[in-house]
Design a protein around this motif. Structure first.
Motif, PDB file in Angstrom:
ATOM      1  N   UNK A  37     -40.334 -11.868 -51.741  1.00 46.56           N
ATOM      2  CA  UNK A  37     -41.505 -12.558 -52.265  1.00 46.56           C
ATOM      3  C   UNK A  37     -41.431 -14.034 -51.871  1.00 46.56           C
ATOM      4  N   UNK A  38     -41.985 -14.391 -50.703  1.00 48.59           N
ATOM      5  CA  UNK A  38     -41.878 -15.775 -50.236  1.00 48.59           C
ATOM      6  C   UNK A  38     -42.771 -16.750 -50.980  1.00 48.59           C
ATOM      7  N   UNK A  39     -43.730 -16.265 -51.740  1.00 47.99           N
ATOM      8  CA  UNK A  39     -44.606 -17.129 -52.546  1.00 47.99           C
ATOM      9  C   UNK A  39     -45.180 -16.288 -53.674  1.00 47.99           C
ATOM     10  N   UNK A  40     -45.693 -16.937 -54.681  1.00 46.05           N
ATOM     11  CA  UNK A  40     -46.297 -16.217 -55.798  1.00 46.05           C
ATOM     12  C   UNK A  40     -47.434 -15.324 -55.292  1.00 46.05           C
ATOM     13  N   UNK A  41     -47.354 -14.050 -55.617  1.00 45.59           N
ATOM     14  CA  UNK A  41     -48.403 -13.116 -55.233  1.00 45.59           C
ATOM     15  C   UNK A  41     -48.354 -12.663 -53.791  1.00 45.59           C
ATOM     16  N   UNK A  42     -47.312 -13.045 -53.058  1.00 42.67           N
ATOM     17  CA  UNK A  42     -47.188 -12.653 -51.648  1.00 42.67           C
ATOM     18  C   UNK A  42     -45.868 -11.904 -51.461  1.00 42.67           C
ATOM     19  N   UNK A  43     -45.941 -10.728 -50.884  1.00 45.86           N
ATOM     20  CA  UNK A  43     -44.773  -9.868 -50.717  1.00 45.86           C
ATOM     21  C   UNK A  43     -44.665  -9.408 -49.264  1.00 45.86           C
ATOM     22  N   UNK A  44     -43.450  -9.417 -48.760  1.00 45.88           N
ATOM     23  CA  UNK A  44     -43.150  -8.809 -47.460  1.00 45.88           C
ATOM     24  C   UNK A  44     -42.324  -7.562 -47.717  1.00 45.88           C
ATOM     25  N   UNK A  45     -42.684  -6.475 -47.063  1.00 50.09           N
ATOM     26  CA  UNK A  45     -41.999  -5.189 -47.207  1.00 50.09           C
ATOM     27  C   UNK A  45     -41.259  -4.941 -45.902  1.00 50.09           C
ATOM     28  N   UNK A  46     -39.936  -5.022 -45.951  1.00 54.41           N
ATOM     29  CA  UNK A  46     -39.106  -4.981 -44.751  1.00 54.41           C
ATOM     30  C   UNK A  46     -38.382  -3.641 -44.670  1.00 54.41           C
ATOM     31  N   UNK A  47     -38.471  -2.992 -43.504  1.00 54.78           N
ATOM     32  CA  UNK A  47     -37.802  -1.718 -43.278  1.00 54.78           C
ATOM     33  C   UNK A  47     -36.678  -1.906 -42.255  1.00 54.78           C
ATOM     34  N   UNK A  48     -35.429  -1.999 -42.721  1.00 54.40           N
ATOM     35  CA  UNK A  48     -34.318  -2.100 -41.775  1.00 54.40           C
ATOM     36  C   UNK A  48     -34.162  -0.770 -41.020  1.00 54.40           C
ATOM     37  N   UNK A  49     -33.700  -0.779 -39.767  1.00 56.86           N
ATOM     38  CA  UNK A  49     -33.150  -1.930 -39.088  1.00 56.86           C
ATOM     39  C   UNK A  49     -34.188  -2.606 -38.193  1.00 56.86           C
ATOM     40  N   UNK A  50     -35.460  -2.247 -38.387  1.00 57.13           N
ATOM     41  CA  UNK A  50     -36.516  -2.842 -37.583  1.00 57.13           C
ATOM     42  C   UNK A  50     -36.644  -2.251 -36.202  1.00 57.13           C
ATOM     43  N   UNK A  95     -40.285   2.370 -34.724  1.00 60.98           N
ATOM     44  CA  UNK A  95     -41.008   3.008 -35.843  1.00 60.98           C
ATOM     45  C   UNK A  95     -40.626   2.476 -37.219  1.00 60.98           C
ATOM     46  N   UNK A  96     -39.768   1.465 -37.296  1.00 58.28           N
ATOM     47  CA  UNK A  96     -39.437   0.856 -38.588  1.00 58.28           C
ATOM     48  C   UNK A  96     -40.033  -0.546 -38.645  1.00 58.28           C
ATOM     49  N   UNK A  97     -41.301  -0.587 -39.008  1.00 57.80           N
ATOM     50  CA  UNK A  97     -42.059  -1.837 -39.015  1.00 57.80           C
ATOM     51  C   UNK A  97     -42.010  -2.506 -40.374  1.00 57.80           C
ATOM     52  N   UNK A  98     -42.491  -3.724 -40.423  1.00 54.35           N
ATOM     53  CA  UNK A  98     -42.698  -4.422 -41.687  1.00 54.35           C
ATOM     54  C   UNK A  98     -44.151  -4.308 -42.120  1.00 54.35           C
ATOM     55  N   UNK A  99     -44.364  -4.430 -43.411  1.00 55.85           N
ATOM     56  CA  UNK A  99     -45.703  -4.511 -43.990  1.00 55.85           C
ATOM     57  C   UNK A  99     -45.682  -5.659 -44.996  1.00 55.85           C
ATOM     58  N   UNK A 100     -46.758  -5.806 -45.755  1.00 60.89           N
ATOM     59  CA  UNK A 100     -46.784  -6.851 -46.771  1.00 60.89           C
ATOM     60  C   UNK A 100     -48.030  -6.724 -47.613  1.00 60.89           C
ATOM     61  N   UNK A 159     -47.502 -19.131 -44.793  1.00 62.49           N
ATOM     62  CA  UNK A 159     -46.885 -17.852 -44.433  1.00 62.49           C
ATOM     63  C   UNK A 159     -47.749 -17.171 -43.382  1.00 62.49           C
ATOM     64  N   UNK A 160     -47.109 -16.611 -42.359  1.00 70.86           N
ATOM     65  CA  UNK A 160     -47.846 -15.873 -41.340  1.00 70.86           C
ATOM     66  C   UNK A 160     -47.195 -14.514 -41.124  1.00 70.86           C
ATOM     67  N   UNK A 161     -48.027 -13.485 -41.096  1.00 70.22           N
ATOM     68  CA  UNK A 161     -47.620 -12.142 -40.711  1.00 70.22           C
ATOM     69  C   UNK A 161     -48.035 -11.981 -39.244  1.00 70.22           C
ATOM     70  N   UNK A 162     -47.050 -11.870 -38.362  1.00 72.47           N
ATOM     71  CA  UNK A 162     -47.340 -11.927 -36.924  1.00 72.47           C
ATOM     72  C   UNK A 162     -47.659 -10.578 -36.308  1.00 72.47           C
ATOM     73  N   UNK A 163     -47.477  -9.476 -37.049  1.00 73.71           N
ATOM     74  CA  UNK A 163     -47.495  -8.188 -36.366  1.00 73.71           C
ATOM     75  C   UNK A 163     -46.436  -8.195 -35.279  1.00 73.71           C
ATOM     76  N   UNK A 186     -48.503 -23.734 -37.889  1.00 78.36           N
ATOM     77  CA  UNK A 186     -47.517 -24.547 -38.616  1.00 78.36           C
ATOM     78  C   UNK A 186     -47.030 -23.866 -39.893  1.00 78.36           C
ATOM     79  N   UNK A 187     -46.893 -22.541 -39.842  1.00 72.05           N
ATOM     80  CA  UNK A 187     -46.360 -21.803 -40.991  1.00 72.05           C
ATOM     81  C   UNK A 187     -44.854 -22.020 -41.089  1.00 72.05           C
ATOM     82  N   UNK A 188     -44.346 -22.044 -42.301  1.00 71.11           N
ATOM     83  CA  UNK A 188     -42.910 -22.205 -42.516  1.00 71.11           C
ATOM     84  C   UNK A 188     -42.192 -20.857 -42.581  1.00 71.11           C
ATOM     85  N   UNK A 189     -42.877 -19.846 -43.112  1.00 67.70           N
ATOM     86  CA  UNK A 189     -42.293 -18.513 -43.255  1.00 67.70           C
ATOM     87  C   UNK A 189     -42.987 -17.558 -42.296  1.00 67.70           C
TER      88      UNK A 189
END
Length: 303
Positions: free
Chosen positions: A10-23, A26-31, A165-169, A199-202
């Motif tokens: 949770x990098x910010x209030x109300x914002x979640x990243x869903x990480x699937x190791x090992x990346x 077919x093991x992508x991230x969502x959020x 925060x940026x989700x880059x795909x 200029x996103x930090x995360x």
């Protein structure tokens, strides 16, 4: 939690990243982004089981199930789970992402017939855009931006300006090798400039752990390495596979999916030959060359 289990950050209030190791493959991230009343989901997952686990993660976070899903591009690891959230959720994507997803169909099952994808109903975007669009989840502004042809012809960046925060795909693979077979090397370099300008930090990459803008520099170094290697080896009359076999990956050797080098050389060769950015390659030939680079062992879906 074991290293193999998906996890929430949770990098910010109300914002979640869903990480699937090992990346890996077919093991992508969502959020997801929520104000407690409405939720927007960014990407889904490659299998029915994993999409249901993502759905459960949203519920466990204590926020409503999404009314909107944004797909960062058409690849099945990011979109096969759309049907788990539809029809309650509207699916949003770039114009080309819809076209490409319909054309690809059940492509992942053809590439990885031994993988249990479950019951997957191809569910392309209901709503598409061409350049950029903006959504508002409570007081959170969500900008969806098309960077041009890059990882595919229909990529979307999801940027939260207030939170930085940026989700880059799949414009960024943290600790993994970029994959340009369905996009453009030149376009990917342009996309990195666009990402920098935000200029996103995360940085939430398409695969791998959360990172910061230093990931852009590492990705650019790799892309320029591929471009230089392609120019040199094509001038010598070497095929992409021959070039990849002779290559010294140096700092990039430790990245996951190093066999993607040959796929990226196919794309670089096509652009050197004057093919338009995103022009279709012979994907079967590319996959065969990656298998050769993988010691003759077919690449594995990690889902």
């Amino acid at each position: 939690m074991t290293a193999e289990e998906p996890y929430l950050v949770q990098p910010a209030t109300g914002v979640y990243a869903y990480v699937q190791p090992d990346g890996g493959w077919c093991l992508n991230n969502a959020g997801f982004v929520s104000d407690g009343g409405r939720t927007l989901l960014i990407d889904t997952a490659a299998t029915e089981r994993r999409a249901l686990a993502l759905r459960e993660a949203v519920v466990r976070a204590g926020v409503p199930l999404p009314r909107t899903v944004v797909n960062t591009h058409h690849h099945g690891d990011h979109t096969y789970g759309n049907a788990v959230f539809a029809p309650e959720a509207l699916i949003l994507g770039h114009d080309n992402a819809r076209t490409e997803q319909i054309a690809a169909g059940h492509q992942l099952e053809l590439i990885w017939p031994a993988t249990d994808f479950g019951s997957v109903e191809i569910t392309p975007p209901d709503l598409t855009y061409s350049e950029r669009t903006t959504l508002h989840i409570g007081e959170t502004e969500v900008r969806v931006i098309h960077p041009g042809v890059a990882h595919t012809t229909g990529d979307s960046i999801v940027f939260l300006p207030r939170q930085g925060i940026v989700f880059t795909g799949d414009l960024v693979f943290a600790e993994g090798t970029p994959f340009l077979a369905m996009g453009s090397l030149t376009g990917s370099l342009r996309a990195l400039e666009l990402l920098r300008s935000l200029d996103a930090e995360t940085v939430v990459p398409g695969h791998g752990p959360l990172t910061d803008p230093s990931a852009y520099e590492a990705t650019e170094r790799y892309l320029r390495y591929v471009a230089d290697l392609a120019r040199e080896c094509r001038a010598k009359g070497l095929s992409p596979l021959e070039a990849a076999r002779r290559a010294d990956l140096g700092e990039f050797a430790a990245w996951r999916e190093s066999e993607r080098l040959v796929a990226n050389l196919h794309r670089a060769y096509a652009e050197l030959a004057g093919e338009p950015e995103g022009a279709p390659l012979n994907i079967l030939a590319v996959l065969q060359d990656m298998t050769e680079m993988n010691g003759g062992t077919p690449i594995l879906c990690h889902a």
